[in-house]
Design a protein around this motif. Sequence first.
Motif, PDB file in Angstrom:
ATOM      1  N   LYS A  50      71.707 -25.859  50.857  1.00  0.00           N
ATOM      2  CA  LYS A  50      70.822 -24.871  50.249  1.00  0.00           C
ATOM      3  C   LYS A  50      71.492 -23.506  50.258  1.00  0.00           C
ATOM      4  O   LYS A  50      72.513 -23.291  50.921  1.00  0.00           O
ATOM      5  CB  LYS A  50      69.501 -24.816  51.016  1.00  0.00           C
ATOM      6  CG  LYS A  50      68.652 -26.060  50.866  1.00  0.00           C
ATOM      7  CD  LYS A  50      67.316 -25.847  51.530  1.00  0.00           C
ATOM      8  CE  LYS A  50      66.373 -26.987  51.235  1.00  0.00           C
ATOM      9  NZ  LYS A  50      65.042 -26.752  51.798  1.00  0.00           N
ATOM     10  N   ASP A  51      70.903 -22.572  49.533  1.00  0.00           N
ATOM     11  CA  ASP A  51      71.447 -21.215  49.465  1.00  0.00           C
ATOM     12  C   ASP A  51      71.586 -20.577  50.838  1.00  0.00           C
ATOM     13  O   ASP A  51      72.498 -19.795  51.079  1.00  0.00           O
ATOM     14  CB  ASP A  51      70.566 -20.331  48.573  1.00  0.00           C
ATOM     15  CG  ASP A  51      70.646 -20.734  47.111  1.00  0.00           C
ATOM     16  OD1 ASP A  51      71.661 -21.336  46.706  1.00  0.00           O
ATOM     17  OD2 ASP A  51      69.688 -20.442  46.370  1.00  0.00           O
ATOM     18  N   ASN A  52      70.703 -20.934  51.771  1.00  0.00           N
ATOM     19  CA  ASN A  52      70.759 -20.342  53.103  1.00  0.00           C
ATOM     20  C   ASN A  52      71.733 -21.083  54.030  1.00  0.00           C
ATOM     21  O   ASN A  52      71.816 -20.785  55.204  1.00  0.00           O
ATOM     22  CB  ASN A  52      69.364 -20.297  53.732  1.00  0.00           C
ATOM     23  CG  ASN A  52      68.783 -21.692  53.989  1.00  0.00           C
ATOM     24  OD1 ASN A  52      69.426 -22.700  53.721  1.00  0.00           O
ATOM     25  ND2 ASN A  52      67.567 -21.735  54.496  1.00  0.00           N
ATOM     26  N   GLY A  53      72.454 -22.076  53.494  1.00  0.00           N
ATOM     27  CA  GLY A  53      73.433 -22.809  54.290  1.00  0.00           C
ATOM     28  C   GLY A  53      72.893 -24.048  54.969  1.00  0.00           C
ATOM     29  O   GLY A  53      73.637 -24.793  55.595  1.00  0.00           O
TER      30      GLY A  53
END
Length: 76
Positions: A64-67
């Motif tokens: 995801k974008d947050n890692g």
Amino acid sequence: MEENKEELSFEESLTKLEEIVKKLEVGDVPLDNAIDEFTKAMNFTKICDEKLKNAEEAITKLVKDNGEIVDFQIDE
């Protein structure tokens, strides 16, 4: 000199495995050589299996974008 099996690609390992199988299928390999070839084949089988498992794990995960790493799921 034998190649380092850990450095072989999946395709190279599979090709070597197929060559051994063809050789053994002919049936004119002396027993001692057949055992050696069978052992090599089992090693190539293990390499292929490990590479397939690693590939499967890699393609079933999303980042995801947050890692955060999550399992891949299709929303229907």
